[in-house]
Scaffold this motif. Structure first.
Motif, PDB file in Angstrom:
ATOM      1  N   VAL A 140       0.564  -1.561  -0.209  1.00  0.00           N
ATOM      2  CA  VAL A 140       0.203  -0.122  -0.477  1.00  0.00           C
ATOM      3  C   VAL A 140       1.091   1.348  -0.092  1.00  0.00           C
ATOM      4  CG1 VAL A 140      -1.954   1.230   0.985  1.00  0.00           C
ATOM      5  CG2 VAL A 140      -1.520  -0.802   1.495  1.00  0.00           C
ATOM      6  N   LEU A 141       0.653   2.228  -0.862  1.00  0.00           N
ATOM      7  CA  LEU A 141       1.312   3.290  -1.052  1.00  0.00           C
ATOM      8  C   LEU A 141       0.495   4.641  -0.641  1.00  0.00           C
ATOM      9  CD1 LEU A 141       3.427   2.631  -4.417  1.00  0.00           C
ATOM     10  CD2 LEU A 141       4.114   2.015  -2.503  1.00  0.00           C
ATOM     11  N   PHE A 142       1.077   5.342   0.321  1.00  0.00           N
ATOM     12  CA  PHE A 142       0.260   6.728   0.308  1.00  0.00           C
ATOM     13  C   PHE A 142       0.841   7.877  -0.400  1.00  0.00           C
ATOM     14  CE2 PHE A 142      -1.442   4.603   4.560  1.00  0.00           C
ATOM     15  CZ  PHE A 142      -2.165   5.333   4.351  1.00  0.00           C
ATOM     16  N   LEU A 143       0.220   8.478  -1.170  1.00  0.00           N
ATOM     17  CA  LEU A 143       0.778   9.297  -2.554  1.00  0.00           C
ATOM     18  C   LEU A 143       0.101  11.181  -2.934  1.00  0.00           C
ATOM     19  CD1 LEU A 143       0.886   6.482  -5.593  1.00  0.00           C
ATOM     20  CD2 LEU A 143       3.098   7.165  -4.037  1.00  0.00           C
ATOM     21  N   SER A 144       1.091  12.018  -2.858  1.00  0.00           N
ATOM     22  CA  SER A 144       0.525  13.484  -3.464  1.00  0.00           C
ATOM     23  C   SER A 144       1.693  13.776  -4.134  1.00  0.00           C
ATOM     24  CB  SER A 144       0.265  14.176  -2.106  1.00  0.00           C
ATOM     25  OG  SER A 144       0.337  15.302  -2.549  1.00  0.00           O
ATOM     26  N   MET A 145       0.923  14.199  -5.500  1.00  0.00           N
ATOM     27  CA  MET A 145       0.739  15.094  -6.699  1.00  0.00           C
ATOM     28  C   MET A 145       1.809  16.387  -5.727  1.00  0.00           C
ATOM     29  SD  MET A 145       0.958  12.982  -8.945  1.00  0.00           S
ATOM     30  CE  MET A 145       0.577  11.330  -7.774  1.00  0.00           C
ATOM     31  N   LYS A 146       1.563  16.411  -4.386  1.00  0.00           N
ATOM     32  CA  LYS A 146       2.403  17.947  -3.894  1.00  0.00           C
ATOM     33  C   LYS A 146       3.498  17.318  -2.954  1.00  0.00           C
ATOM     34  CE  LYS A 146      -2.085  20.059  -4.366  1.00  0.00           C
ATOM     35  NZ  LYS A 146      -3.111  20.981  -4.667  1.00  0.00           N
ATOM     36  N   ASP A 147       4.044  15.903  -3.507  1.00  0.00           N
ATOM     37  CA  ASP A 147       4.908  15.845  -2.119  1.00  0.00           C
ATOM     38  C   ASP A 147       5.920  15.524  -3.409  1.00  0.00           C
ATOM     39  OD1 ASP A 147       6.612  14.247  -0.614  1.00  0.00           O
ATOM     40  OD2 ASP A 147       4.886  13.240   0.709  1.00  0.00           O
ATOM     41  N   LYS A 148       7.080  15.576  -3.376  1.00  0.00           N
ATOM     42  CA  LYS A 148       8.640  15.332  -3.519  1.00  0.00           C
ATOM     43  C   LYS A 148       8.673  13.959  -3.360  1.00  0.00           C
ATOM     44  CE  LYS A 148      10.836  20.016  -4.468  1.00  0.00           C
ATOM     45  NZ  LYS A 148      10.099  20.676  -3.326  1.00  0.00           N
ATOM     46  N   LYS A 149       8.549  13.886  -2.481  1.00  0.00           N
ATOM     47  CA  LYS A 149       8.967  11.999  -2.278  1.00  0.00           C
ATOM     48  C   LYS A 149       7.984  10.999  -2.922  1.00  0.00           C
ATOM     49  CE  LYS A 149       9.608  13.180   1.726  1.00  0.00           C
ATOM     50  NZ  LYS A 149       9.682  12.646   3.427  1.00  0.00           N
ATOM     51  N   THR A 150       6.906  11.872  -3.588  1.00  0.00           N
ATOM     52  CA  THR A 150       6.173  10.414  -4.026  1.00  0.00           C
ATOM     53  C   THR A 150       6.810   9.653  -5.423  1.00  0.00           C
ATOM     54  OG1 THR A 150       4.286  11.806  -3.923  1.00  0.00           O
ATOM     55  CG2 THR A 150       4.197  10.206  -6.152  1.00  0.00           C
ATOM     56  N   ASN A 151       7.363  10.264  -6.571  1.00  0.00           N
ATOM     57  CA  ASN A 151       7.731   9.555  -7.231  1.00  0.00           C
ATOM     58  C   ASN A 151       9.161   8.394  -6.827  1.00  0.00           C
ATOM     59  OD1 ASN A 151       9.556   9.663  -9.581  1.00  0.00           O
ATOM     60  ND2 ASN A 151       9.563  11.962 -10.259  1.00  0.00           N
ATOM     61  N   ASP A 152      10.017   9.092  -5.792  1.00  0.00           N
ATOM     62  CA  ASP A 152      10.383   8.070  -4.915  1.00  0.00           C
ATOM     63  C   ASP A 152       9.994   6.819  -4.445  1.00  0.00           C
ATOM     64  OD1 ASP A 152      12.830   9.059  -5.528  1.00  0.00           O
ATOM     65  OD2 ASP A 152      13.025  10.286  -3.931  1.00  0.00           O
ATOM     66  N   LYS A 153       8.875   6.845  -3.790  1.00  0.00           N
ATOM     67  CA  LYS A 153       7.580   5.996  -2.886  1.00  0.00           C
ATOM     68  C   LYS A 153       7.639   4.548  -4.433  1.00  0.00           C
ATOM     69  CE  LYS A 153       5.930   8.621   0.402  1.00  0.00           C
ATOM     70  NZ  LYS A 153       4.527   8.835   0.639  1.00  0.00           N
ATOM     71  N   ILE A 154       7.241   5.376  -5.731  1.00  0.00           N
ATOM     72  CA  ILE A 154       7.059   4.137  -6.500  1.00  0.00           C
ATOM     73  C   ILE A 154       7.905   3.736  -7.678  1.00  0.00           C
ATOM     74  CG2 ILE A 154       6.137   5.906  -8.544  1.00  0.00           C
ATOM     75  CD1 ILE A 154       3.258   4.383  -7.944  1.00  0.00           C
ATOM     76  N   THR A 155       8.622   4.436  -8.009  1.00  0.00           N
ATOM     77  CA  THR A 155       9.708   4.325  -9.032  1.00  0.00           C
ATOM     78  C   THR A 155       9.916   2.390  -8.093  1.00  0.00           C
ATOM     79  OG1 THR A 155      10.757   6.155  -9.046  1.00  0.00           O
ATOM     80  CG2 THR A 155      12.540   4.338  -9.740  1.00  0.00           C
ATOM     81  N   PRO A 156      10.461   2.230  -7.444  1.00  0.00           N
ATOM     82  CA  PRO A 156      11.108   0.928  -7.339  1.00  0.00           C
ATOM     83  C   PRO A 156      10.553  -0.475  -7.645  1.00  0.00           C
ATOM     84  CG  PRO A 156      11.885   2.678  -5.549  1.00  0.00           C
ATOM     85  CD  PRO A 156      10.603   2.666  -6.662  1.00  0.00           C
ATOM     86  N   TYR A 157       8.791   0.125  -7.722  1.00  0.00           N
ATOM     87  CA  TYR A 157       8.125  -0.836  -8.150  1.00  0.00           C
ATOM     88  C   TYR A 157       7.812  -1.539  -9.557  1.00  0.00           C
ATOM     89  CZ  TYR A 157       6.136  -1.246  -3.404  1.00  0.00           C
ATOM     90  OH  TYR A 157       6.503  -1.288  -2.381  1.00  0.00           O
ATOM     91  N   LEU A 158       8.594  -0.054 -10.507  1.00  0.00           N
ATOM     92  CA  LEU A 158       8.095   0.045 -11.656  1.00  0.00           C
ATOM     93  C   LEU A 158       9.280  -1.307 -12.119  1.00  0.00           C
ATOM     94  CD1 LEU A 158       6.205   3.415 -12.214  1.00  0.00           C
ATOM     95  CD2 LEU A 158       5.878   1.085 -11.728  1.00  0.00           C
ATOM     96  N   LYS A 159       9.838  -0.708 -11.926  1.00  0.00           N
ATOM     97  CA  LYS A 159      11.925  -1.259 -12.610  1.00  0.00           C
ATOM     98  C   LYS A 159      10.862  -2.954 -13.041  1.00  0.00           C
ATOM     99  CE  LYS A 159      16.189  -0.833 -11.899  1.00  0.00           C
ATOM    100  NZ  LYS A 159      17.344  -2.128 -11.260  1.00  0.00           N
ATOM    101  N   GLU A 160      11.536  -3.028 -14.602  1.00  0.00           N
ATOM    102  CA  GLU A 160      11.562  -4.087 -15.421  1.00  0.00           C
ATOM    103  C   GLU A 160      10.664  -5.161 -15.177  1.00  0.00           C
ATOM    104  OE1 GLU A 160      14.571  -5.874 -13.711  1.00  0.00           O
ATOM    105  OE2 GLU A 160      16.550  -4.923 -14.721  1.00  0.00           O
ATOM    106  N   LYS A 161       9.070  -4.371 -15.046  1.00  0.00           N
ATOM    107  CA  LYS A 161       7.937  -4.434 -15.501  1.00  0.00           C
ATOM    108  C   LYS A 161       7.196  -4.362 -16.388  1.00  0.00           C
ATOM    109  CE  LYS A 161       7.794  -6.491 -10.321  1.00  0.00           C
ATOM    110  NZ  LYS A 161       7.744  -5.947  -9.393  1.00  0.00           N
ATOM    111  N   ILE A 162       6.491  -4.829 -16.500  1.00  0.00           N
ATOM    112  CA  ILE A 162       5.083  -4.215 -17.338  1.00  0.00           C
ATOM    113  C   ILE A 162       4.016  -3.720 -16.236  1.00  0.00           C
ATOM    114  CG2 ILE A 162       3.677  -4.506 -18.975  1.00  0.00           C
ATOM    115  CD1 ILE A 162       5.019  -6.224 -21.330  1.00  0.00           C
TER     116      ILE A 162
END
Ligand code: GDP
Ligand code: MG
Ligand code: ZN
Length: 294
Positions: A140-162
């Motif tokens: 579960v991820l909590f995200l806000s477009m107004k938070d600079k850390k959002t990018n770092d939270k989600i990036t690790p999940y996307l690597k080498e996946k569809i």
């Protein structure tokens, strides 16, 4: 002959991303055509191309899964995007998405967006909602477009996946993709995804390179009908219900009214969330009614 992955399909052309990072425009050739197999976005293929625009897809490698709407093969993961507000969080719809994702053997990652809109008390409420899903084993991820850390939270999940992105209109799916890859410049705040299905928009499917992985810009799981579901499959897709169900007195227990039901006991003991169980009941009813109509 080289291996690659189809990242876009348009007007009879397949765009194949090769291992060296170059995209080749290809046509289909090869014996899969006789077998009436159509190449799909997400397919791993063998192809040959003498230049960038005149390649041929020769062979489709075995698929892990196929999503029907949108048509994509080999989907690893779905970001299940739900805003905590605007629109309000709808847990029944969230569970419906999860059921469909599980049935396709795709890994869900639950993303609660717009958390900047929450007050302190509401934040605590969201923590307990998150706990329900974390205890089942979901990320579960909590995200806000107004938070600079959002990018770092989600990036690790996307690597080498569809990855496909699932969720209602207006929850922030496009904003999220733009944040991850600003060069995408996807239109946000548009209701056109609903209305635009008619005249002009051929809903073309494309995988974009985002954070070392590939993400579909088309919302995944656009249809959430239960027409292909059996009641048995439903309990399989509620992971915690399926686990507890192993201890029911009767095999084939539907967990609705049978005596010695371990699922009902677990709900009473607070080991299975009431909301999850009541959505199971609701979907069960929906499936029963769908079947009756045929
Ligand atoms: N407050 C707030 N608004 C957001 C956030 N993410 C998206 N929005 C807004 O929500 C609206 C819908 O976003 P959009 O990305 O188009 O949603 P989509 O329909 O799921 O693709 C837009 O007006 C966005 O600016 C967020 O984290 N916080
Ligand atoms: Mg959008
Ligand atoms: Zn039972």
């Amino acid at each position: 002959m080289t291996e690659g992955k189809i990242v876009k399909s348009l007007s009879g052309f397949y765009y194949v991303l090769s291992e060296n990072g170059i995209v080749y425009q290809c046509r289909a050739r090869g014996n899969f055509r006789k077998r009436k197999i159509t190449p799909l976005v997400g397919d791993d293929v063998e192809f040959e191309a003498e230049n960038l625009t005149d390649g041929y897809v020769l062979n489709i490698l075995p698929r892990k899964n196929v999503l029907v709407r949108p048509p994509i093969a080999n989907v690893d993961q779905a970001l299940v995007v739900f805003s905590v507000k605007e629109p309000d969080l709808n847990l029944q719809l969230l569970d419906k998405f999860l059921v469909h994702i599980e049935a396709n053997r795709i890994e869900p990652v639950i993303c609660f967006t717009k958390i900047d809109l929450l007050g302190e008390h509401e934040t605590k409420n969201m923590d307990s909602v998150a706990e329900i899903y974390q205890s089942i084993g979901y990320h579960v991820l909590f995200l806000s477009m107004k938070d600079k850390k959002t990018n770092d939270k989600i990036t690790p999940y996307l690597k080498e996946k569809i990855t496909v992105v699932a969720g209602q209109s207006g929850v922030g799916k496009s904003s999220l993709l733009n944040l991850l890859n600003p060069s995408l410049k996807i239109e946000t705040n548009s209701i056109s995804s609903h209305l635009g299905r008619g005249k002009h928009t051929t809903r073309h499917v494309e995988l974009f390179s985002v954070a070392g992985g590939l993400v579909a810009d088309t919302p995944g799981f656009s249809s959430l009908a239960f027409s292909h579901f059996t009641k048995e499959e439903l309990s399989d897709t509620f992971i915690e219900i399926s686990k507890a169900g192993e201890y029911c007195k009767f095999r084939g227990c539907t967990h609705l009214a049978e005596p010695g039901c371990a699922v009902k006991q677990a709900v009473e003991d607070g080991d299975i969330a009431k909301s999850r169980y009541s959505h199971y009941e609701a979907f069960f009813k929906e499936i029963k009614e769908t079947k009756r109509r045929y």
